[in-house]
Design an enzyme around this catalytic site. Sequence first.
Site, PDB file in Angstrom:
ATOM      1  N   LYS A 198     -16.708   5.831   5.492  1.00 28.66           N
ATOM      2  CA  LYS A 198     -16.331   7.090   6.134  1.00 28.66           C
ATOM      3  C   LYS A 198     -15.773   6.772   7.518  1.00 28.66           C
ATOM      4  O   LYS A 198     -15.714   5.632   7.939  1.00 28.66           O
ATOM      5  CB  LYS A 198     -17.547   8.025   6.291  1.00 28.66           C
ATOM      6  CG  LYS A 198     -18.338   8.300   5.023  1.00 28.66           C
ATOM      7  CD  LYS A 198     -17.610   9.170   4.030  1.00 28.66           C
ATOM      8  CE  LYS A 198     -18.463   9.380   2.776  1.00 28.66           C
ATOM      9  NZ  LYS A 198     -17.704  10.100   1.723  1.00 28.66           N
ATOM     10  N   SER A 234     -13.721   6.524  -4.662  1.00 30.07           N
ATOM     11  CA  SER A 234     -13.598   7.988  -4.677  1.00 30.07           C
ATOM     12  C   SER A 234     -12.521   8.447  -3.704  1.00 30.07           C
ATOM     13  O   SER A 234     -11.982   7.657  -2.926  1.00 30.07           O
ATOM     14  CB  SER A 234     -14.940   8.642  -4.307  1.00 30.07           C
ATOM     15  OG  SER A 234     -15.200   8.480  -2.922  1.00 30.07           O
TER      16      SER A 234
END
Length: 268
Positions: free
Chosen positions: A124, A67
């Site tokens: 992340k 993503s």
Amino acid sequence: MDFALIMFVALVVTGVIWLIDSLIFKPKRTKDAKMPVLAEYAQSFFPVILAVFMLRSFLVEPFKIPSGSMLSTLLVGDFILVNKYTYGIRIPVINTKILEVSQPKNGDVMVFRYPQDPSLDYIKRVVGVPGDTVRYYNKKLTINGKAISQESDGIFSYVDSNLNAVSANQYTEKLGEHTHKILILPDTPTVFVDQVNSQFPHRQNCDYNDEGFTCKVPQGYYFMMGDNRDSSNDSRYWGFVPDRNIVGRAFMIWFNFDNLKRIGHFIE
């Protein structure tokens, strides 16, 4: 099913077959008798599976970026390598730490098991370590009362998962020892308060309003955010990442089919 678990099962099955054949059946065979096909395959595959299992479990593991939550640092389709021992040696499959090496630091890009579904791996950036107070108001990040500098760095354009063309404001941010790019969509809310999970562990450590949020990171947990700040499903919505969910530190892009220039690029 977890790939590490699949590898472990394959390792055990081939190892047991090879061992049984070596201890029980091989002594009974004549010198010119052929080894059974199943035992032959087990003997051939066991060392290969063992090598791959050890490499992935203790040294490096490859991942593919699915993503755009880490744009522009990581692009969709980047194949990355994750250092498995930076944050400690862990027993494969159960992911229990047996040897401390170092702790995640602010600014590290980290792969971890999604707290709400540990079968999923997320990536992340660490923006809060145990004891930190993370404040994110009006697109400005503050850690322990210190504002994190953002320098304008033009416009970054990309196509999102819905095939919409997006133009985001790009900034250079320095977080800990890392200098990296972040993306901001000025017309998007800092946080969609109605999408915040009200039940995540230590939810009482966070305060939300329409301008942003403040979270105190509890011991043994980390606060994670994507570099594509307004298009990232991260800790602001589902909470803190426990130490036991850590997979490793992302450190290099080793391939990208659409952009060969990214091969060998180290991740800041």
